[in-house]
Scaffold this motif. Sequence first.
Motif, PDB file in Angstrom:
ATOM      1  N   LEU A   1       0.871  -1.187   0.000  1.00 35.74           N
ATOM      2  CA  LEU A   1       0.000   0.000   0.000  1.00 35.74           C
ATOM      3  C   LEU A   1       0.900   1.227   0.000  1.00 35.74           C
ATOM      4  O   LEU A   1       1.856   1.292   0.783  1.00 35.74           O
ATOM      5  N   THR A   2       0.591   2.193  -0.849  1.00 34.78           N
ATOM      6  CA  THR A   2       1.528   3.315  -0.997  1.00 34.78           C
ATOM      7  C   THR A   2       1.452   4.331   0.143  1.00 34.78           C
ATOM      8  O   THR A   2       2.469   4.680   0.739  1.00 34.78           O
ATOM      9  N   PHE A   3       0.265   4.839   0.450  1.00 36.28           N
ATOM     10  CA  PHE A   3       0.104   5.806   1.549  1.00 36.28           C
ATOM     11  C   PHE A   3      -1.113   5.431   2.369  1.00 36.28           C
ATOM     12  O   PHE A   3      -2.201   5.256   1.803  1.00 36.28           O
ATOM     13  N   ASN A   4      -0.949   5.357   3.672  1.00 31.12           N
ATOM     14  CA  ASN A   4      -2.109   5.103   4.524  1.00 31.12           C
ATOM     15  C   ASN A   4      -3.103   6.265   4.440  1.00 31.12           C
ATOM     16  O   ASN A   4      -2.718   7.429   4.555  1.00 31.12           O
ATOM     17  N   GLU A   5      -4.362   5.935   4.268  1.00 29.71           N
ATOM     18  CA  GLU A   5      -5.441   6.945   4.302  1.00 29.71           C
ATOM     19  C   GLU A   5      -5.005   8.253   3.646  1.00 29.71           C
ATOM     20  O   GLU A   5      -5.003   9.317   4.269  1.00 29.71           O
ATOM     21  N   ILE A   6      -4.656   8.153   2.371  1.00 32.52           N
ATOM     22  CA  ILE A   6      -4.055   9.303   1.676  1.00 32.52           C
ATOM     23  C   ILE A   6      -4.944  10.551   1.754  1.00 32.52           C
ATOM     24  O   ILE A   6      -4.442  11.673   1.839  1.00 32.52           O
ATOM     25  N   ASN A   7      -6.268  10.360   1.797  1.00 34.21           N
ATOM     26  CA  ASN A   7      -7.165  11.517   1.840  1.00 34.21           C
ATOM     27  C   ASN A   7      -7.167  12.244   3.187  1.00 34.21           C
ATOM     28  O   ASN A   7      -7.659  13.371   3.286  1.00 34.21           O
ATOM     29  N   SER A   8      -6.598  11.641   4.229  1.00 34.49           N
ATOM     30  CA  SER A   8      -6.636  12.289   5.543  1.00 34.49           C
ATOM     31  C   SER A   8      -5.764  13.547   5.577  1.00 34.49           C
ATOM     32  O   SER A   8      -5.894  14.364   6.488  1.00 34.49           O
ATOM     33  N   VAL A   9      -4.921  13.722   4.572  1.00 31.98           N
ATOM     34  CA  VAL A   9      -4.088  14.932   4.524  1.00 31.98           C
ATOM     35  C   VAL A   9      -4.970  16.189   4.476  1.00 31.98           C
ATOM     36  O   VAL A   9      -4.568  17.274   4.916  1.00 31.98           O
ATOM     37  N   LEU A  10      -6.189  16.044   3.982  1.00 31.66           N
ATOM     38  CA  LEU A  10      -7.117  17.179   3.926  1.00 31.66           C
ATOM     39  C   LEU A  10      -7.362  17.764   5.310  1.00 31.66           C
ATOM     40  O   LEU A  10      -7.571  18.960   5.467  1.00 31.66           O
ATOM     41  N   HIS A  11      -7.357  16.900   6.324  1.00 24.36           N
ATOM     42  CA  HIS A  11      -7.711  17.356   7.674  1.00 24.36           C
ATOM     43  C   HIS A  11      -6.563  17.235   8.672  1.00 24.36           C
ATOM     44  O   HIS A  11      -6.625  17.823   9.747  1.00 24.36           O
ATOM     45  N   ALA A  12      -5.567  16.439   8.359  1.00 23.03           N
ATOM     46  CA  ALA A  12      -4.440  16.252   9.282  1.00 23.03           C
ATOM     47  C   ALA A  12      -3.131  16.432   8.503  1.00 23.03           C
ATOM     48  O   ALA A  12      -2.379  15.470   8.305  1.00 23.03           O
ATOM     49  N   PRO A  13      -2.855  17.652   8.036  1.00 27.22           N
ATOM     50  CA  PRO A  13      -1.713  17.829   7.133  1.00 27.22           C
ATOM     51  C   PRO A  13      -0.352  17.451   7.740  1.00 27.22           C
ATOM     52  O   PRO A  13       0.516  16.967   7.026  1.00 27.22           O
ATOM     53  N   PHE A  14      -0.187  17.629   9.035  1.00 27.08           N
ATOM     54  CA  PHE A  14       1.108  17.271   9.637  1.00 27.08           C
ATOM     55  C   PHE A  14       1.235  15.760   9.766  1.00 27.08           C
ATOM     56  O   PHE A  14       2.176  15.154   9.262  1.00 27.08           O
ATOM     57  N   MET A  15       0.259  15.126  10.403  1.00 29.66           N
ATOM     58  CA  MET A  15       0.366  13.682  10.625  1.00 29.66           C
ATOM     59  C   MET A  15       0.350  12.922   9.300  1.00 29.66           C
ATOM     60  O   MET A  15       1.096  11.979   9.099  1.00 29.66           O
ATOM     61  N   SER A  16      -0.499  13.343   8.395  1.00 33.77           N
ATOM     62  CA  SER A  16      -0.677  12.576   7.169  1.00 33.77           C
ATOM     63  C   SER A  16       0.336  12.967   6.088  1.00 33.77           C
ATOM     64  O   SER A  16       0.827  12.098   5.366  1.00 33.77           O
ATOM     65  N   GLY A  17       0.642  14.252   5.993  1.00 31.69           N
ATOM     66  CA  GLY A  17       1.502  14.693   4.901  1.00 31.69           C
ATOM     67  C   GLY A  17       2.826  15.286   5.345  1.00 31.69           C
ATOM     68  O   GLY A  17       3.573  15.834   4.514  1.00 31.69           O
TER      69      GLY A  17
END
Length: 472
Positions: free
Chosen positions: A170-186
Amino acid sequence: MTTISFPDGFLWGGATAANQIEGGYAEGGKGLSIQDVLPGGGIGSPRTEGATPDNLKLEAIDFYHRYAEDIALFAEMGFSTFRFSIAWSRIFPKGDELEPNEEGLAFYDRVLDELEKHGIEPLVTISHYETPLHLAEQYDGWVSRDLIGFYERYARVLFERFGSRVKYWLTFNEINSVLHAPFMSGGINTPAEQLSKQDLYQAIHHELVASASATRIAREVNTNIQIGCMVLSMPTYPLTPAPADVLKAQATEKESLVFGDVHTRGEYPGYFLRALREQGVELQITDEDRETLKHTVDFVSFSYYMSVADTADESKRITGPGNILGGVANPTLEASEWGWQIDPVGLRITLNQFWERWQKPLFIVENGLGARDQLVEIDGVKTVQDDYRIAYLNDHLVQVGEALEDGVDVLGYTSWGCIDCVSASTAQLSKRYGFIYVDRNDDGSGTLERYKKQSFDWYAEVIRSNGASLTR
Ligand code: BGP
């Protein structure tokens, strides 16, 4: 009532992430990841300058040293697959080095040895909320185009080293979560409230290109590799049948669906380009990016915990605590102690929607109930009577069975946090999901001993019977 039938070869197992289980945060040459300085978890902000690592994830549940014992317990439950992530900062401690850290690679070789010993198929997440801290602080994470190159190097190293032993990635966990959690996700170091839409969407574009590029690299390295994207799924129902509410719910859902659309179709859909135009965002997309995006995934994986509602009526848009994406509470559903609304049928709805939309095999790689468990002693044996967890999982798996009957192609199911671990959204250990209880508390106390909960034997029977023991 007929029993539920799962296909032969259906993959049954559990899911974890490095930062939530491993610990050993400074061992084996590992560098710091954003998680090491994110005490609160979730939509938490970047660290204040000079802050030192200090949180439960630094030791987590010590999987780094106890992996053999834990994998043996998974094998006892009959797991045919185990999802774990590779900590990027174990392989590239800062993220921008040219050469990988051999000690980090060797650790995952040992984990894979154990899995092979027990005949368990690995399912590996390349990036699960664990961007090396240096990439966050020096480059502003995925806002920088440079991260594509660093990620490509990292993915290539993983495929070359482990590609013959690991089929599913899997390339990125919950890739869409960057919309709401930019530090943790992105790994985006700019505080969320200061982050412009332009930078946020450019970061998303970079991640999508990197993900497609990993697919391209995987095919070059080993044609047996299967690449999946991973999205946080959360069906969004209209709060009322008013067309404006239906449209609003659809628009909210599309903010996430676009990630699967790009991963499966290889280009941006019109509704997304319109949304960008309306927000005044102009993505910088090169011709090479467009070519890269055409490398679409082999399967779509997703997490499913809850559904939400939405409405066009601002006065009714009352958001509850809920998970990373937030949302309006649905008055017809009960919620967990953390406000996540429990909706087994939503899983069937999601499976049907994704299958009809993308026509790619689906993999449910997270699902489960976070709850406060009580360790009790029964006949001299310590356990947890987690009938609430059994009920949650049973009801969701019944809906997976229904979706299979509907004709949906489902590769497998990995229950989240199959062994208790540190929560991603709240960084607590008391929010437990496991079949295996770990004696560690929110204040860091505890022996780290493992105990089987009642759900342990229950899940073992579900797997042994290939779903036939589930009760409708
Ligand atoms: C997902 C994450 C996981 C996991 C899970 C449960 O969002 O991919 O890392 O933790 O949710 O959430 P939590 O731990 O916040 O209860």
